[in-house]
Design an enzyme around this catalytic site. Structure first.
Site, PDB file in Angstrom:
ATOM      1  N   SER A   1       0.839  -1.185   0.000  1.00  0.00           N
ATOM      2  CA  SER A   1       0.000   0.000   0.000  1.00  0.00           C
ATOM      3  C   SER A   1       0.878   1.240   0.000  1.00  0.00           C
ATOM      4  O   SER A   1       2.094   1.161  -0.234  1.00  0.00           O
ATOM      5  CB  SER A   1      -0.942  -0.013   1.214  1.00  0.00           C
ATOM      6  OG  SER A   1      -1.877   1.043   1.122  1.00  0.00           O
ATOM      7  N   ASN A   2       0.287   2.397   0.258  1.00  0.00           N
ATOM      8  CA  ASN A   2       1.042   3.641   0.379  1.00  0.00           C
ATOM      9  C   ASN A   2       0.465   4.457   1.532  1.00  0.00           C
ATOM     10  O   ASN A   2      -0.524   4.066   2.149  1.00  0.00           O
ATOM     11  CB  ASN A   2       1.016   4.434  -0.936  1.00  0.00           C
ATOM     12  CG  ASN A   2      -0.391   4.787  -1.355  1.00  0.00           C
ATOM     13  OD1 ASN A   2      -1.086   5.536  -0.680  1.00  0.00           O
ATOM     14  ND2 ASN A   2      -0.836   4.243  -2.493  1.00  0.00           N
ATOM     15  N   ARG A   3       1.065   5.604   1.804  1.00  0.00           N
ATOM     16  CA  ARG A   3       0.688   6.384   2.978  1.00  0.00           C
ATOM     17  C   ARG A   3      -0.396   7.431   2.701  1.00  0.00           C
ATOM     18  O   ARG A   3      -0.637   8.306   3.526  1.00  0.00           O
ATOM     19  CB  ARG A   3       1.919   7.073   3.564  1.00  0.00           C
ATOM     20  CG  ARG A   3       2.976   6.111   4.076  1.00  0.00           C
ATOM     21  CD  ARG A   3       4.144   6.870   4.711  1.00  0.00           C
ATOM     22  NE  ARG A   3       5.206   5.977   5.113  1.00  0.00           N
ATOM     23  CZ  ARG A   3       5.249   5.323   6.270  1.00  0.00           C
ATOM     24  NH1 ARG A   3       4.258   5.477   7.128  1.00  0.00           N
ATOM     25  NH2 ARG A   3       6.248   4.535   6.560  1.00  0.00           N
TER      26      ARG A   3
END
Length: 268
Positions: free
Chosen positions: A215-217
């Site tokens: 995923s990412n932030r």
């Protein structure tokens, strides 16, 4: 003074009329949020409202005197009801009880809230709050329709849920954030009226196995803020969001997705 295009409440004079209902405690949060949004807030209270929340609370939050007595000479000199009515850019009645709605519809003017409502030429935003049966009563519905038809009043809410009286259904006062959004819409240029806007926001997740994922932030905050701004300006907004803890703005259609493919499919 008019608010800027991107801050519709900045320097706008907003009258918050507080009536005698259990939801009056929410009005304190409403005043705080309006002030945070840049509005100059004057609070007007009925006598019944003061039994639920004291005027000192609203004076501290708004930084202004609270108008509570129609026949008090000192209040009339400093913040008379005609002065409050004339200077208003918007009047928000929250909570708007069945009694006050009926009195406003009848053109009554013998308490501070009804007097200001009758005297002002500013738009009026009603946030109803009452028992389910009171809200659904044909008399209340007739009074609301009369205010909408003759006064061009607008409604925000009521919401549905568990009510203080024990009933479950429509009658809850709208949340302060939703009322602020409705106020912004009333005072905004509706330059996106009729436009359909699709916004994607937040992260996506790609599964590696049943437990792990990539995923990412991204928080999605920018996309949610854009959706809110577009909705305030009249657009029909669809917000396609990945996994996030944010709540969609009122009136915005939320489509929840997880993977990049799901987000792509929803957007095409």
């Amino acid at each position: 003074m008019s608010g800027s295009k991107h801050q519709p409440l900045a320097s706008r004079r907003v009258v918050v009329a507080v009536c005698g209902g259990i939801a009056a405690y929410k009005s304190a949060s409403l005043v705080r949020e309006l002030v945070t949004a840049g509005a100059e807030v004057t609070v007007v209270m009925t006598r019944s409202a003061r039994k639920f929340v004291g005027e000192l609370t609203f004076q501290a939050l708004s930084g202004r005197l609270v108008f509570t007595e129609l026949f008090d000479l000192s209040q009339e000199v400093e913040i008379g009801h005609i002065q409050v009515a004339d200077q208003a850019d918007l009047m928000v009645v929250a909570p708007a009880t069945a009694n006050t709605i009926a009195r406003m519809a009848a053109g009554m003017a013998d308490d501070p809230v009804c007097a200001v409502a009758l005297a002002t030429r500013a738009p009026i935003l009603l946030a109803p709050s009452m028992n389910l049966n009171m809200w659904e009563n044909p008399i209340t519905q007739r009074n609301v329709a009369r205010l909408v038809e003759l006064r061009q009043a607008q409604l925000v809410g009521p919401g549905a849920g568990f009510l203080a009286c024990g009933w479950v259904g429509a009658g809850r006062m709208a949340e302060p954030a939703d009322i602020v959004m409705a106020a912004e819409a009333v005072l905004s240029d509706q330059d996106l009226d009729g436009r359909r806007v699709v916004i994607t926001a937040g992260p996506t997740r790609e599964a590696i196995d049943p437990v792990r994922f990539l995923s990412n932030r991204s928080t999605g905050r920018m996309g949610f803020a854009l959706a809110r701004a577009a909705s305030v300006r009249g657009a029909v907004v669809t917000l396609i969001a990945g996994p996030t803890t944010l709540e969609a703005p009122a009136g915005v259609e939320l489509v929840s997705t997880t993977t990049a493919q799901e987000m792509f499919d929803a957007a095409t």
